[in-house]
Design an enzyme around this catalytic site. Structure first.
Site, PDB file in Angstrom:
ATOM      1  N   HIS A 144       9.735  19.780  21.446  1.00 49.85           N
ATOM      2  CA  HIS A 144       8.807  19.250  22.432  1.00 49.85           C
ATOM      3  C   HIS A 144       8.488  17.807  22.074  1.00 49.85           C
ATOM      4  O   HIS A 144       8.566  17.396  20.909  1.00 49.85           O
ATOM      5  CB  HIS A 144       7.510  20.060  22.444  1.00 49.85           C
ATOM      6  N   CYS A 192      10.731  16.115  25.964  1.00 44.15           N
ATOM      7  CA  CYS A 192      10.057  15.497  27.109  1.00 44.15           C
ATOM      8  C   CYS A 192       9.391  14.193  26.674  1.00 44.15           C
ATOM      9  O   CYS A 192       8.957  14.036  25.534  1.00 44.15           O
ATOM     10  CB  CYS A 192       9.013  16.436  27.687  1.00 44.15           C
TER      11      CYS A 192
END
Length: 317
Positions: A144, A192
Site C-alpha cells: 500500500h 497507490c
C-alpha cells in the site's frame, strides 16, 4: 570605468549558478518538504571516487556479466494496521516478478511481509555488498502507499509501519554505494499514490486517404542521483489497481511489466529496456479499465504508469 576594470569584474563573477538562485523550489513529487533527502552522513564535502569501465559519453550501459545483479522483490500482503486491507495477490505478483527477472538473468531474492526494521535492514545490507561483479540492481516493491497532504511526500507500507518511498533508493546513490556508481538502478513500485479519479478521454481516430580514441585514463564526474530509474504503477495522486480477471489475477502494473520483461528476454535482437517500459505504460493505459460496482467512483477508471529517470544511457539486457 575602464575596460580593464570591467574585465576584472567579469573574471571575479562565477560562470555558473542556480537558475534564479531561489531557495526551496525543489518540491518535486518524488522529493518534497522538510524531509527532503539528505546527503550521505559522515561523507566529507568533496567527491568520493568510484571506478568504472564505461566511457563517459557511451550511449549504452555494459550488460555482459552473469548474473546481471540482484533483483530484490518485496511483497506485502498482511499489515498490522487494521485500516489497511490485505493484498491477497502479493505472492502471485512476487512470483511473476521473480520469473521475469530470472529470465533476464538477474539473481532474484523474494521477501514477503517484512517489518519496517527488516526492510530497512535488508536495503542497508544489500547496499554494503560487493557489487563490482554486477552490471545493475533491480528492486520491485509491492504494498500500500499513501501521500502526506501537507507536502505531498509519498510513503509505502511495510508490515508494521510506513517508510518514505525514497528509502527504497537512498542507500544506492553513487556516493553511498560506490560499487553501483555508474550502473543502472531500476525501481518498480506497485502502490497507490493518492485517491484521484481518472475516467479517461474518448479518442476517435480520423482515417485519411566524431569518435576519439585514446590510451590515457579518462576521468569524468556524475551526479550522485544519476543512473536511476523509478517506475511507479500509477501517476502521482492516483490509485493503482488490481484485477481478478482471467489473465491478470493480481496487480495490473506488475502483470504487464512481468509479461513484457519475460517476452523481452526471449526476443532477438533485444530492443532497449526504455522501449519495453514504454510498451508497458502503453498497454496498462490502453488495455486496462477498472470494472467495479457501477456506483463506485473508481468504476471505469484508467491507470497510467509513471517513470522518473536519471539514466544516462540505453540499457540492452
Amino acid at each position: 570605468m575602464s575596460d580593464a576594470d570591467d574585465s576584472a569584474r567579469a573574471e571575479a563573477q562565477p560562470r555558473d549558478g542556480r537558475d534564479g538562485e531561489n531557495e526551496g523550489l525543489a518540491n518535486t513529487t518524488e522529493n518534497r518538504g522538510a524531509e527532503a533527502e539528505e546527503p550521505a552522513k559522515n561523507v566529507p564535502w568533496g567527491r568520493p571516487t568510484a571506478y568504472t569501465a564505461v566511457d563517459g559519453l557511451s550511449e549504452c550501459y555494459p550488460t555482459n556479466r552473469r548474473p546481471r545483479g540482484a533483483a530484490l522483490i518485496f511483497a506485502h500482503s498482511k499489515f498490522d494496521n487494521k485500516n489497511l486491507k490485505p493484498r491477497p495477490s502479493a505472492a502471485h505478483d512476487a512470483e511473476l516478478a521473480r520469473g521475469a527477472f530470472e529470465a533476464l538473468e538477474f539473481q532474484p531474492e523474494v521477501f514477503l511481509d517484512l517489518t519496517r526494521n527488516e526492510l530497512e535492514g535488508k536495503l542497508s545490507e544489500v547496499a554494503k555488498r560487493d557489487h563490482s561483479g554486477c552490471d545493475a540492481l533491480a528492486i520491485v516493491f509491492m504494498s500500500h502507499g499513501e501521500v502526506k497532504p501537507r507536502n505531498n511526500m509519498e510513503f509505502v507500507w511495510a508490515k508494521d509501519d510506513k517508510i518514505p518511498t525514497k528509502e527504497l533508493w537512498i542507500n544506492f546513490t553513487a556516493e553511498r554505494c560506490a560499487g553501483l556508481a555508474g550502473k543502472p538502478k531500476l525501481y518498480f513500485i506497485q502502490a497507490c499514490r493518492g485517491p484521484d479519479v481518472d475516467k479517461g478521454v474518448n479518442m476517435t481516430r480520423a482515417v485519411r486517404g566524431m569518435a576519439v580514441q585514446t590510451d590515457s585514463i579518462e576521468e569524468y564526474v556524475i551526479p550522485i542521483h544519476a543512473d536511476q530509474l523509478v517506475m511507479w504503477a500509477s501517476y502521482p495522486g492516483f490509485p493503482a489497481f488490481t484485477s481478478q480477471r482471467e489473465g491478470i489475477q493480481g496487480s495490473v502494473f506488475i502483470h504487464f511489466l512481468a509479461e513484457n520483461l519475460r517476452n523481452y528476454a526471449l526476443s532477438s535482437p533485444r530492443p532497449s529496456l526504455s522501449s519495453i517500459l514504454l510498451k508497458v505504460s502503453r498497454e496498462v493505459a490502453v488495455l486496462y479499465e477498472s470494472d467495479i460496482d457501477s456506483q463506485n467512483q473508481y468504476h471505469k477508471n484508467k491507470q497510467v504508469p509513471y517513470i522518473h529517470s536519471t539514466l544516462l544511457r540505453e540499457i540492452y539486457f
